[in-house]
Enzyme design. Structure first.
Site, PDB file in Angstrom:
ATOM      1  N   GLU A  33       0.758  -1.145   0.000  1.00  0.00           N
ATOM      2  CA  GLU A  33      -0.227  -0.017   0.179  1.00  0.00           C
ATOM      3  C   GLU A  33       0.925   1.421  -0.036  1.00  0.00           C
ATOM      4  O   GLU A  33       2.226   1.482   1.204  1.00  0.00           O
ATOM      5  CB  GLU A  33      -1.258  -0.100   1.228  1.00  0.00           C
ATOM      6  CG  GLU A  33      -1.953  -1.469   1.181  1.00  0.00           C
ATOM      7  CD  GLU A  33      -2.458  -1.038   2.760  1.00  0.00           C
ATOM      8  OE1 GLU A  33      -3.536  -0.319   2.614  1.00  0.00           O
ATOM      9  OE2 GLU A  33      -2.264  -1.839   3.526  1.00  0.00           O
ATOM     10  N   ARG A 262       5.977 -13.381   9.477  1.00  0.00           N
ATOM     11  CA  ARG A 262       6.033 -11.488   8.778  1.00  0.00           C
ATOM     12  C   ARG A 262       7.868 -11.504   9.384  1.00  0.00           C
ATOM     13  O   ARG A 262       8.021 -11.981  10.403  1.00  0.00           O
ATOM     14  CB  ARG A 262       5.598 -10.296   9.191  1.00  0.00           C
ATOM     15  CG  ARG A 262       5.305 -10.148  10.718  1.00  0.00           C
ATOM     16  CD  ARG A 262       4.370  -8.939  10.723  1.00  0.00           C
ATOM     17  NE  ARG A 262       4.449  -8.224  10.323  1.00  0.00           N
ATOM     18  CZ  ARG A 262       4.930  -6.384  10.348  1.00  0.00           C
ATOM     19  NH1 ARG A 262       3.652  -6.659  11.150  1.00  0.00           N
ATOM     20  NH2 ARG A 262       5.107  -5.855  10.334  1.00  0.00           N
ATOM     21  N   LYS A 272       3.984   1.085   9.352  1.00  0.00           N
ATOM     22  CA  LYS A 272       4.101   2.193   8.913  1.00  0.00           C
ATOM     23  C   LYS A 272       3.506   3.205   9.956  1.00  0.00           C
ATOM     24  O   LYS A 272       3.827   4.716  10.356  1.00  0.00           O
ATOM     25  CB  LYS A 272       3.336   2.357   7.965  1.00  0.00           C
ATOM     26  CG  LYS A 272       3.801   1.283   7.100  1.00  0.00           C
ATOM     27  CD  LYS A 272       3.294   1.447   5.728  1.00  0.00           C
ATOM     28  CE  LYS A 272       3.702   0.790   4.588  1.00  0.00           C
ATOM     29  NZ  LYS A 272       2.731   0.417   3.395  1.00  0.00           N
TER      30      LYS A 272
END
Length: 556
Positions: A33, A262, A272
């Site tokens: 994104e 992850r 983020k």
């Protein structure tokens, strides 16, 4: 990098699908994104998706770089460009396979209309708070919306009105009609479209109606004929909805979602939102600040991309969530740079040393190898003069036990040059050593110490006449806590006050002429990179410390 074939549960699935004929090739995607810069946690996903495509190139495999740009309020062209640059820096290329989710907006809309026509979606005019309140929880089922049983015709009319801008933001949403009593809360009539009257970086003001990520993502994968949609573990609970969308929409392919753990690190934050906080509140100088765990920050700090790729390979692909010690990445950095970085001399805590019996105004050229174990790197000439800069801690007025460097009456070798003997020193009013005097021993350049002379150390130096003043930025870990997210006062409360020190240093001319992003080992000090933005050959050099020669945190 290892030459042996990589194996893990995902690669085993892909190999089985190819062997069985389920798929003739493999198509993966990396779908960031564009709402921030990529960070170290993304490296595993990048290496996995692009790596699988490379490993299966013989059957035409490919990996798409696709921007999941369905939220215009948080997305910017700056992020798009930074992501493309970071993926290439890490060592991967998408070729002609660059895509944007926003290119498929009409396709998503048609799929939503299809769901409405089949009684599987409805326009809900409850507020966001009401929808949240009626969603239920893990023990209480959700409450159906009063608009849940609207007719197909009314829903089609209202959805068209949403697209035309007839509703204000928050006044209406489109929800999938699944199961308000499902034990998986994600399936309790999730919102799939909302009204956002915001300019989009790719489509401008053509739309005021935007799909939710969970709805758009499976449709993007299907539209691009992705075979294996590889996601991190937080998306596992969303997989039933992913499959529901694929099964109930008119899609050209049926991708399979597979989850893996992850990449997380100690002494970092990977959100983020938190990284944006660091930038906006001025705790760092930007997304590519060398202290940031972003790929852009790593590049600016001089961390080699291969070190990140090696770490991803060694930590592997699993289903088990864990945290990787940042020291493992630091090991890979040192391991690579020890072999790859040319040597130079720089002094970061300068103390003047005067060789009293060396002729003033004269100099001697000293030839030094650019790398002690790699003759192919060649050598360079360094000027030795009467006045030199040495490190302040290479002199001690009252030497401690096992201290073998300069002190009154002591000998030390100048790197590549003569042995010198300390004959005196000067102090200022505060007692700080300001100058050291010595004499060199003729005949000791490149030769052993004469009989009776004890010399057990060599120190680096820079000619005061020929050296170049430089700005050196000493970077360290951004956080003092191993798990900043768990800090009682929040992650900002454990920012390391010593994470950056900017100092005046001196470097030899061969270092001053470095190209931006060139990394050297400053002998005895660590690895330093010429800043990619602020360093320009011919002007005052600017170096960032990549990492020290040893782990200074090991005892902390």
């Amino acid at each position: 990098m290892s030459d042996s074939p990589k194996t893990d549960f995902i690669r085993e699935i892909i190999a089985a699908d190819l062997a069985s004929g389920k798929h003739e090739t493999t198509i993966t995607r990396f779908p960031p994104e564009p709402n921030g810069y990529l960070h170290l946690g993304h490296a595993r996903a990048i290496c996995l998706n692009f790596g699988i495509a490379q490993e299966n190139a013989a059957v035409g495999a490919r990996c798409h770089l696709r921007f999941d740009d369905t939220n215009p309020e948080k997305e910017e062209v700056e992020y798009v460009e930074s992501i493309k640059a970071d993926v290439k820096w890490l060592g991967f290329d998408w070729g002609d396979n660059l895509f944007y989710a926003s290119d498929y907006f009409e396709f998503y809309y048609d799929c939503a209309v299809h769901l409405i026509k089949n009684g599987l979606a409805y326009v809900d005019e409850q507020t966001a708070e009401q929808i949240k309140e009626t969603r239920g929880n893990l023990t209480v089922p959700g409450t159906p919306s009063p608009w849940r049983d609207r007719s197909v015709e009314e829903n089609l009319e209202l959805f068209a009105k949403m697209r035309a801008g007839g509703f204000e933001e928050g006044a209406a949403v489109l929800r999938a009609k699944i199961d308000m009593a499902s034990p998986n809360i994600v399936l309790r009539d999730p919102v799939i479209y909302r009204v956002l009257k915001a300019e989009h970086h790719n489509t401008g003001d053509a739309w005021c109606l935007y799909p939710m990520y969970d709805f758009a993502h499976p449709l993007e994968d299907a539209h691009e004929h992705i075979t294996h949609s590889l996601c991190t573990l937080e998306f596992e609970i969303h997989r039933p909805f992913y499959d529901w969308v694929i099964e109930n929409c008119p899609v050209p392919a049926k991708p399979r979602q597979i989850e893996f753990s992850r990449l997380n690190f100690t002494y970092t934050v990977m959100s983020k939102r938190k990284l944006l906080t660091l930038v906006k509140e001025g705790h760092v100088a930007g997304w590519d600040d060398p202290r940031m765990p972003t790929l852009s920050g790593a590049r600016r700090r001089g961390i080699p991309a291969i070190a990140i790729r090696k770490l991803c390979e060694k930590t592997g692909i699993t289903k088990f969530q864990g945290i990787t010690d940042i020291a493992q990445l630091e090991f890979e950095i040192r391991d690579h740079l020890n072999a790859a970085a040319p040597r130079r001399m720089g002094v970061i805590d300068p103390l003047k040393l005067i060789i009293e019996n060396f002729p003033a105004g004269q100099s001697e050229d000293i030839e030094l190898d650019n790398h002690p174990k790699d003759p192919a790197m060649g050598s360079r000439q360094v000027a030795l003069s009467r006045e030199l800069w040495i490190e302040a801690d290479d002199f001690m007025e009252v030497p401690e036990k096992k201290y073998f460097r300069l002190g009154p009456g002591r000998h030390v070798r100048l790197r590549g040059g003569y042995i010198v003997k300390c004959t005196g020193f000067e102090k200022d009013a505060s007692g700080k050593i300001t100058e050291v005097r010595c004499e060199y021993l003729p005949g000791t350049r490149g030769a052993d110490a004469p009989e009776g002379v004890e010399c057990r150390a060599a120190i680096h130096w820079v000619s005061a006449e020929h050296g170049v003043e430089a700005e050196v930025r000493l970077y360290d870990r951004l956080f003092t806590a191993e798990d900043p997210d768990a800090a009682e006062g929040g992650f900002v409360s454990v920012i390391n006050p010593d994470s950056l020190k900017t100092i005046r240093a001196y470097v030899e001319p061969a270092a001053a002429n470095a190209a931006p992003e060139e990394v050297y080992q400053f002998e005895r000090l660590g690895y330093f990179v010429a800043d990619r933005h602020d360093h320009q050959p011919g002007t005052k050099p600017v170096f960032n410390r990549t990492i020290g020669l040893r782990d200074s945190w090991a005892k902390k």
